[in-house]
Design an enzyme around this catalytic site. Structure first.
Site, PDB file in Angstrom:
ATOM      1  N   ARG A  27       0.740  -0.892   0.128  1.00 45.13           N
ATOM      2  CA  ARG A  27      -0.218  -0.018  -0.241  1.00 45.13           C
ATOM      3  C   ARG A  27       0.929   1.043   0.178  1.00 45.13           C
ATOM      4  O   ARG A  27       0.341   2.420   0.093  1.00 45.13           O
ATOM      5  CB  ARG A  27      -0.732   0.049   1.160  1.00 45.13           C
ATOM      6  CG  ARG A  27      -2.124  -0.816   1.445  1.00 45.13           C
ATOM      7  CD  ARG A  27      -2.746  -1.337   2.593  1.00 45.13           C
ATOM      8  NE  ARG A  27      -3.120  -0.519   3.090  1.00 45.13           N
ATOM      9  CZ  ARG A  27      -4.508   0.156   2.671  1.00 45.13           C
ATOM     10  NH1 ARG A  27      -5.631  -0.895   2.372  1.00 45.13           N
ATOM     11  NH2 ARG A  27      -5.154   0.602   3.343  1.00 45.13           N
ATOM     12  N   HIS A 505       2.010  23.366 -30.632  1.00 43.91           N
ATOM     13  CA  HIS A 505       1.488  24.168 -29.233  1.00 43.91           C
ATOM     14  C   HIS A 505       1.975  23.970 -28.360  1.00 43.91           C
ATOM     15  O   HIS A 505       2.111  24.944 -27.818  1.00 43.91           O
ATOM     16  CB  HIS A 505      -0.305  23.618 -29.684  1.00 43.91           C
ATOM     17  CG  HIS A 505      -0.608  23.731 -30.316  1.00 43.91           C
ATOM     18  ND1 HIS A 505      -0.662  24.687 -31.080  1.00 43.91           N
ATOM     19  CD2 HIS A 505      -0.951  22.235 -31.125  1.00 43.91           C
ATOM     20  CE1 HIS A 505      -2.464  24.444 -32.710  1.00 43.91           C
ATOM     21  NE2 HIS A 505      -2.245  22.805 -32.267  1.00 43.91           N
TER      22      HIS A 505
END
Ligand code: M6R
Length: 609
Positions: A27, A505
């Site tokens: 975890r 861009h």
């Protein structure tokens, strides 16, 4: 995130607690600790760092007693120090607490306790709890915990022991999950089922707002308001062996290799001959023909799977789909109504932001269809219908098999919606299923090329890069985002993913001599566009690593390196490019000596926002 274990029984608690903590390591954590109750006193050992270091420390100071609690901490309030590690104690060290979640009003509580003369030993929010429990203690720990929690705001799961009640283990849940394990003359407590599986499969998932009082022989449940709760004993379904590495050096590698079998399983479970069959849709099946739009909410890798889900659903079923990062969705005042189907996508089913997005959706009257891996998880319990990922426990912090399972399930769902809404006839569905049944084999084909991928990943131009970019278009724009996330989270290289058409861009300004650019350039409708983007990168001396269809000589000519994948329909190509991208990240991280399964600062299950 943080993990909790607790035990009360005839055996010595310490080895059971340490084994449980090891099973929670996946975890993510940065410190750990244990405490036991014996002979009218509490005993503790805490350590920053790994469980192995804590275990070594307990060898020189073994903890006695048959009742105890343990914790793995992922630092939020205060750094990963011994003082901040759990368990935390009241002033007399007679009550010990481990806590997951966040106490939102801890500042006020701490100030009030300080004013009453309480001394704090840590910087954590959690430490207010043992002091509050002591304040309310009148001889029964359960009553003290219930009374004190009335003052506490926030999300929590906690386990508590008390020197004066050495055989008693108390747990409480508000939000963060907590599971009780029923043993033979013993009871267990844990934040997920993994630590329980070596001992028992008989479990009770504590509901939110519930407490438990466990002794070796008794299990009593009640609500925070004091109402008695009947015992809802379930049989945990997950296979304990699934939490072993099965001979692989890392869980991540094992889970990458499991992907063909997971996809096969899903096709077996959710198709019958030439039809899609989704039995767990519940009442949502009847509503599907009439829904006006779909809203997907997810985080991280699951968000990338959700983006692919949008492309699939809009392509096949022509229903408008929005995809939001759950942490944005829940705070942006989204437009929701009963004609909207909200789909939370989540491996753990516990991600705090995704869970809150579900609650928001339900409160607004929307139907919720969970795409979830962990059975019994909070989102699985709160959703109106479910599509289980059936991927088995995913232990590596970097999500791999859950991701491809999410894509497969969303693809099957897209076909089902298309069929139910008359956007696709039975013959077309059947044709897609023929293609999809070939996907596990194609993914295996790609995984079998692991040695070639490793050789490329270990090249200094990748393994020693400080920055990298991933680009893709159409169905593989999200693949580029996912490839970039996978690499950055386990290698710590700075990596960004872009829609290839966006390069001009802005991002192309970053392309300089030697920057690696991973280009997902499989055959399909946007192949030529991607090939042009590759030329633009080469013109600026970027290193091009292409993920390309086998036999594509054109891309090989303009690339420095190529990882091949088998030919595949464009819509399903994210599934075949996923494992090469995962393997590439894995081998780069390995070359850099990173902790692949538990990368720094990350947690497997993000149960706080
Ligand atoms: O359990 P969930 O699928 O809800 O988790 C979502 C993300 O936290 C997760 O995908 C995360 O981004 C992983 N580290 C990605 O590998």
């Amino acid at each position: 995130m943080c993990g909790i274990v607790g035990f009360t029984g005839e055996d010595t608690a310490l080895p059971i607690l340490l084994d449980g903590l090891r099973r929670l390591e996946y975890r993510g954590y940065d410190s750990a600790g244990v405490a036991t109750a014996a002979s009218g006193a509490l005993h503790t050992c805490k350590n920053p760092g790994k469980i192995a270091a804590l275990t070594a420390k307990t060898e020189t100071q073994p903890l006695p007693g048959g009742t105890g609690i343990g914790h793995t901490r992922w630092a939020t309030h205060g750094g990963p120090t011994e003082a901040n590690a759990h368990p935390h104690f009241d002033g007399d060290c007679g009550i010990a607490v481990v806590h997951n979640g966040i106490i939102e009003n801890y500042r006020e509580l701490r100030a009030a306790l300080l004013a009453e003369g309480v001394c704090f030993r840590s910087e954590t929010d959690s430490e207010v709890l043992p002091h509050l429990f002591r304040k309310h203690y009148r001889g029964r720990l359960l009553d003290a915990v219930r009374a004190a929690l009335d003052e506490v705001q926030g999300a929590y799961a906690l386990a508590v022991i008390c020197a004066d009640e050495p055989g008693v283990l108390v747990g409480a849940r508000q939000g963060s999950p907590l599971v009780v394990g029923i043993g033979d003359g013993a009871h267990y407590l844990a934040s997920d089922v993994q630590p329980l599986l070596p001992h028992t499969r008989q479990v009770i998932y504590l509901g939110t707002g519930e407490l438990c009082e466990l002794t070796p022989d008794t299990c009593h449940l009640e609500t925070l308001a004091g109402g008695v709760v009947p015992l809802r004993i379930e049989t945990a379904g997950q296979d304990e062996a699934a939490a072993d590495k099965a001979g692989y050096p890392h869980f991540m590698l094992k889970e990458i290799h499991q992907q063909p079998a997971v996809l096969e399983r899903l096709l077996g479970a959710y198709t019958q001959d030439d039809r899609v069959v989704l039995p767990e849709l519940g009442g949502i099946a009847e509503a599907l023909p009439a829904i006006r739009r779909i809203q997907i909410v997810a985080c991280g890798t699951a968000w990338h799977a959700g983006l692919i889900g949008k492309y699939l659903i809009e392509t096949f079923a022509r229903v408008p789909v929005e995809v939001d990062v759950a942490s944005e969705f829940r705070y942006r005042n989204p437009v929701l109504d009963s004609d909207t189907l909200v789909i939370p996508v989540s491996q753990s089913g516990e991600t705090a932001d995704t869970l809150e997005a579900v609650r928001l959706a339900k409160a607004a009257g929307a139907m919720v269809l969970g795409v979830i891996n962990v059975p019994g998880s909070s989102i699985a319990r709160e959703a109106d219908g479910l599509l289980y990922l059936q991927a088995g426990p995913e232990i590596g912090v970097a999500s791999t098999k859950a991701y491809t399972a999410q894509i497969m399930v969303l693809a099957l769902f897209a076909l089902q919606v298309a069929a139910l809404r008359g956007m696709m006839d039975a013959k077309a569905v059947a044709q897609h299923l023929v293609e999809m049944r070939g996907l596990p084999g194609k993914v295996q084909w790609a995984i079998d090329r692991a040695p070639a991928i490793e050789a490329i990943a270990r090249l200094p131009r990748y393994a020693q890069a400080r920055n990298a970019m991933f680009i893709g278009r159409g169905f593989n724009f999200p693949s580029a985002l996912e490839g970039a996330l996978k690499l950055k989270e386990i290698s710590y290289i700075h990596v960004e993913g872009y829609a290839a058409g966006e390069m001009k861009h802005g991002p192309i300004a970053l392309v300089t001599d030697g920057i690696p650019v991973v280009c997902i350039a499989t055959q399909g409708p946007v192949y030529d566009k991607l090939a042009s983007n590759i030329q633009e990168i080469r013109a600026r001396n970027g290193h091009v690593l292409s993920i390309a269809t086998e036999g594509d000589a054109e891309i090989a000519e303009v690339s420095d390196d190529v990882i091949h994948v088998p030919p595949c329909t464009d819509a399903f190509s994210p599934l075949v490019v996923a494992s090469p991208l995962q393997l590439f990240a894995y081998y780069v991280a390995l070359a850099l000596g990173r902790d692949v399964d538990q990368p720094r600062n990350l947690a497997k299950s993000v149960t706080v926002e």
